[in-house]
Design a protein around this motif. Structure first.
Motif, mmCIF file in Angstrom:
data_model
loop_
_atom_site.group_PDB
_atom_site.id
_atom_site.type_symbol
_atom_site.label_atom_id
_atom_site.label_comp_id
_atom_site.label_asym_id
_atom_site.label_seq_id
_atom_site.Cartn_x
_atom_site.Cartn_y
_atom_site.Cartn_z
ATOM 1 N N LYS A 128 38.865 25.059 -8.374
ATOM 2 C CA LYS A 128 40.077 24.270 -8.088
ATOM 3 C C LYS A 128 39.739 23.067 -7.201
ATOM 4 C CE LYS A 128 43.357 28.024 -8.605
ATOM 5 N NZ LYS A 128 44.301 28.916 -7.928
ATOM 6 N N ARG A 129 38.672 23.171 -6.430
ATOM 7 C CA ARG A 129 38.261 22.060 -5.557
ATOM 8 C C ARG A 129 37.157 21.212 -6.187
ATOM 9 N NH1 ARG A 129 38.394 24.032 0.671
ATOM 10 N NH2 ARG A 129 40.546 24.685 0.676
ATOM 11 N N LEU A 130 36.207 21.866 -6.806
ATOM 12 C CA LEU A 130 35.122 21.186 -7.530
ATOM 13 C C LEU A 130 35.068 21.826 -8.921
ATOM 14 C CD1 LEU A 130 32.312 21.041 -4.809
ATOM 15 C CD2 LEU A 130 33.644 19.134 -5.693
ATOM 16 N N PRO A 131 35.718 21.218 -9.894
ATOM 17 C CA PRO A 131 35.801 21.818 -11.234
ATOM 18 C C PRO A 131 34.432 22.063 -11.861
ATOM 19 C CG PRO A 131 37.291 19.930 -11.030
ATOM 20 C CD PRO A 131 36.426 19.945 -9.806
ATOM 21 N N TYR A 132 34.393 23.054 -12.745
ATOM 22 C CA TYR A 132 33.171 23.327 -13.490
ATOM 23 C C TYR A 132 32.717 22.048 -14.176
ATOM 24 C CZ TYR A 132 34.227 28.291 -12.888
ATOM 25 O OH TYR A 132 34.493 29.519 -12.349
ATOM 26 N N GLY A 133 31.410 21.812 -14.148
ATOM 27 C CA GLY A 133 30.844 20.609 -14.753
ATOM 28 C C GLY A 133 30.650 19.469 -13.772
ATOM 29 N N THR A 134 31.252 19.567 -12.580
ATOM 30 C CA THR A 134 31.090 18.520 -11.566
ATOM 31 C C THR A 134 29.631 18.491 -11.110
ATOM 32 O OG1 THR A 134 33.354 18.818 -10.777
ATOM 33 C CG2 THR A 134 31.822 17.705 -9.281
ATOM 34 N N LYS A 135 29.063 17.305 -11.077
ATOM 35 C CA LYS A 135 27.682 17.152 -10.610
ATOM 36 C C LYS A 135 27.715 16.594 -9.198
ATOM 37 C CE LYS A 135 25.678 16.643 -15.136
ATOM 38 N NZ LYS A 135 24.901 15.855 -16.057
ATOM 39 N N ILE A 136 26.902 17.200 -8.340
ATOM 40 C CA ILE A 136 26.850 16.784 -6.941
ATOM 41 C C ILE A 136 25.394 16.696 -6.495
ATOM 42 C CG2 ILE A 136 29.122 17.695 -6.311
ATOM 43 C CD1 ILE A 136 27.729 20.189 -5.201
ATOM 44 N N TYR A 137 25.184 15.888 -5.466
ATOM 45 C CA TYR A 137 23.866 15.816 -4.833
ATOM 46 C C TYR A 137 23.985 16.471 -3.471
ATOM 47 C CZ TYR A 137 19.720 14.261 -2.476
ATOM 48 O OH TYR A 137 18.552 14.260 -1.766
#
Length: 155
Positions: free
Chosen positions: A97-106
């Motif tokens: 809900k905060r970082l949806p699946y598939g979100t790419k982060i460093y």
């Protein structure tokens, strides 16, 4: 002589009209330059806003689903994430809900990951954005500890 005076007066009138056009063009040029400066300032401000939106403060912990000594690293099958992927260093867990699946982060000191898993502790923390990174071993997860980091969204 009269025709010479007329010709001189016509040239003077033409010169005055040309100078008026030059003045008008100079004013337009000044306005365009001011608009360009304003647009550049607006672009810079928008870029700064976008950069601020790309950075998220998060509590970053680690989990080792294959080496689940404490019994809290896998809600079900430890060899598969909640989205059906094989756990590994390129995936992380978060509250979708905060970082949806598939979100790419460093993540500093770790690298780029994609959110493909979740966990109860991550979903239940209502105060913080929480991320769990993958570690092969329980010791590796413990060594990572809890780190408050500025993570960056990757596009």
């Amino acid at each position: 002589m009269a025709s010479t005076n007329t010709t001189v007066k016509e040239h003077q009138k033409q010169n005055e009209e040309l100078w008026m056009q030059i003045d008008k063009l100079n004013l337009e040029k000044d306005l365009l330059n001011k608009n360009i400066i304003n647009e550049k300032e607006l672009i810079k401000e928008l870029q700064e806003q976008i950069e601020r939106l790309e950075v998220i403060r998060a509590k970053v912990t680690a989990y080792s689903p294959s080496d689940d000594r404490n019994g809290i690293n896998a809600d079900a099958n430890p060899s598969i994430t909640s989205t059906g992927k094989t756990p590994g260093k390129i995936y992380a867990a978060a509250d979708p809900k905060r970082l949806p699946y598939g979100t790419k982060i460093y993540i500093p000191n770790f690298g780029e990951v994609e959110i493909q898993d979740t966990g109860g502790a991550l979903r239940n923390d209502k105060k913080n954005v929480r991320i769990d990174i993958f570690k092969e071993t329980y010791e590796g997860a413990i060594a990572w500890g809890i780190q408050d980091l500025d993570i960056r969204l990757v596009y």
